[in-house]
Design an enzyme around this catalytic site. Sequence first.
Site, short mmCIF file in Angstrom:
data_model
loop_
_atom_site.label_atom_id
_atom_site.label_comp_id
_atom_site.label_asym_id
_atom_site.label_seq_id
_atom_site.Cartn_x
_atom_site.Cartn_y
_atom_site.Cartn_z
N THR A 1 -6.53 -6.06 15.27
CA THR A 1 -6.86 -6.24 16.67
C THR A 1 -6.06 -5.33 17.58
O THR A 1 -6.31 -5.24 18.75
CB THR A 1 -6.61 -7.70 17.10
OG1 THR A 1 -5.25 -8.04 16.84
CG2 THR A 1 -7.52 -8.65 16.34
N THR B 1 0.87 -1.18 0.00
CA THR B 1 0.00 0.00 0.00
C THR B 1 0.89 1.21 0.00
O THR B 1 1.65 1.39 0.93
CB THR B 1 -0.86 -0.03 1.25
OG1 THR B 1 -1.70 -1.16 1.11
CG2 THR B 1 -1.65 1.23 1.40
#
EC number: 2.3.1.35
Length: 419
Positions: free
Chosen positions: A419, A188
């Site tokens: 998470t 990315t």
Amino acid sequence: MVINAGAKLSIARLIRPTASYHPAIGGIRYYSAPPESTIPAAKLKYIPTSGTYPQGFLVSGTYVGVKPTNKSTPDLAFLASEIPCAAAAVFTKNKFQAAPVTVSRKMLQRRENAGIRSVIINSGCANAVTGKGGMEDAEKMVAEADRCYHAPKDGKGGSSIVMSTGVIGQRMAGMTKGAGMIHPNMATLLGMIATDAPIAPALLPSLLKNAVDKSFNSISIDGDTSTNDTVAVLANGVAGGKEVTSESSKDHAAFQKVLTEFAIDLAKLVVRDGEGATKFVTIRVTEAPSEIGARKIASTIARSPLVKTALYGKDANWGRILCATGYSQISEPGEPINKVPEIVPEKTSVSFIPSDGSPELKLLVNGEPESVDETRAAEILEHEDLEILINLGGGKEEAVYWTCDFSHEYVTINGDYRT
């Protein structure tokens, strides 16, 4: 003037803000370290307090709540030109292209790379694989960005490029929603480059493509190609002078050179910002029969997990480098990519080039292993910067890739990504 974004956005205030400005990042470019942790000196890059910046651009970063659990860093960036710009962008080759990629590509095509006013970027949500709703969200971001500078209604739709990075498969909430995955073919990575040079809109796409091929398409962190990769360039011409309209002109060549060199510098910074990276590694393949073959070999070595983990462990395991070199030319089992052999084992040499200017450490010479001084090898691998040289001894072409190592932190970051 540039803003780069990986897994999280790095924002630098270069001119004057158009929105609230986060004081914690004034003058400092933050790299991949948790905001609550001490940032290593090697991960800090300081922005000069003086210098020549492109005229007529406004840039700002602010926190808008895309990342509700991390309020210490901005999650939205905005770059705007005071006048309409020529613009171009290169996008990811991933088949699952994010909504911002699709919207921005269509906008540039519709406007024929002219009349662009801004780039809006969010981190925290990729807005990828989000269906029709995600497309509508990206279009709303364009509309909101246009509204910030009262864009004229010219019948051509929006005039802002939109970029997003973050978790795939999550929707954006209007405008406020929405450095891993780095590998060539726009992978990315988000980048903006702004210039006040007068460049004709028709010339910008090829100028940017040429620069990206030698920079952002020559880096690899983990071999993954993102759904969102975008690099854009805006040219507003505020500096004045005669517009560059010919590819054969000296001004065109000069701008291409500067743009490419600048893009290479930025690409290297992306690698240095690699998630958990402790080393910056240059892979250089020389004396190859073809540039395509050299790039293939360099790319394969750059993304080899065994090579990257050996570098992290400071292990001079040149066998892994040779192994990656050997399988790089295989497209189908037993079938070479090119008719001309790229690799002749009896002519191949491998060396470590130290970053301190000391002589190279030869590991393999013309297919014969050297008696390696393991102590010196360990000393070389203690340095953050390292070059691996592969000499194929069979031609005049060469290629360069930049990569980093794989550390325990890389696994932790990506294992805990959601998470």
